[in-house]
Design an enzyme around this catalytic site. Sequence first.
Site, short mmCIF file in Angstrom:
data_model
loop_
_atom_site.label_atom_id
_atom_site.label_comp_id
_atom_site.label_asym_id
_atom_site.label_seq_id
_atom_site.Cartn_x
_atom_site.Cartn_y
_atom_site.Cartn_z
N GLU A 144 0.82 -1.21 0.00
CA GLU A 144 0.00 0.00 0.00
C GLU A 144 0.86 1.26 0.00
OE1 GLU A 144 -3.93 -1.88 2.18
OE2 GLU A 144 -2.23 -1.23 3.39
N GLU A 165 -4.15 -9.75 3.49
CA GLU A 165 -5.00 -9.59 4.68
C GLU A 165 -6.13 -10.60 4.75
OE1 GLU A 165 -3.01 -5.66 3.82
OE2 GLU A 165 -4.12 -7.13 2.63
#
Length: 303
Positions: A144, A165
Site C-alpha cells: 500500500e 490480509e
Amino acid sequence: MKFPTQLLAAVAIALALVPAQTVLAQAEAPAATAMITVETVSPKVRKVVFANPPVNLIVPETVSRLHEVVKSLSDDPAVQVVIFTSSTPRFFYNHFDLRQAAKFPNVPGDDSTPAWVDLVVRLSKAPFISIGAIRGRTRGGGNELSLAMDLRYASREQAFFAQPEVGTGILPGGGGSERLPRLIGRDRALEAILSAQDYDADTAERYGWVTRAVPDAELDRLVDAVAARLASFDKEALVAAKAQVNRATLPPEADLRAAYGEYSRSLAWQGFRARMPKLGKFVAEKGLDVELQLGDYLGKVGP
C-alpha cells in the site's frame, strides 16, 4: 481514527492468541532512525532506505519516522525526486507487524487521523516525485505504501507483491482496496485481494501494478537514470503535472479513512483469531520460508 476502548480490548485478546513466532520479527527492534535513513544522492535527489531485518516488518516506529521524513522532504524546496528502497535482502517494505496493531500512531495533535492514512495521502500529493526501487517482497502495508508512490520499478527476479490480509482473516486498511482497482481494474484487484496470493514482477507489470519490471542487475541503474532526468527538469512543471494526474486518479481521502477503520475493526474478528495461531504453527516448523512464500502458506491454513 482512535481505537475505541472495546476494540483495543478485543484486539489484545486476538493478538494474545498469536504465537510469538507467528511473525518473524527481531527480538528487539532497531531504533526508528536506524530503520529509516535518508541519503543525499544529489542536490535535488534523496534516497529513503528502510532496514528492519530479518523481514522488514512495518512497526509503529516505522510509520512515525516515515511520516516525519515525508513531511520534512515536502518542506524542502530543493527536493524534486525521492527514491524509496530497502537494504534488507529479499524484502522491500513488508506487511504490518500485527502484534503491534493497536500501537500504530495517530497524527501528532490529531487523534482522529491515523498516521498511516496521513502518510500515504501526503506521499501521493507530495511536491516531489516519489520512485520505488522494489527489490524483494512487498505485501500488505508495504504494498500500500508503494501504491502511494508515483513510479514503481521492480526487480524481475526478486520483487513480489501481495495484499495478504483476507488470507489472515482481516481486511486491507492502508489503501490497497482503493488504489489497486484504479491501477489494475476491478476484477484483477478482487483476485489479488481475495486470493491473498503473491504476484511476481512480470505479472505485476502486465497488470499495471508497477511501472516497469526490469532485470535485477539493471534496477538501480534505471532508477538512478530516471531520477537524474526528472531532477534536470523544472520542479514547478513536475509538481503541477503530478497534480493534474492526481485529480484523475487518486482515491478520496474519506475512502482511505473508512478502509483503515474497517481494517481496525476486523482485527477483532473471530476468523483472524482462529487463523493466526494456525499460521504460527507453520512458522514454528518452516521459519523464514513462511515469509518468503507467504501466499502459498496462507492457502494451506484452512478454515
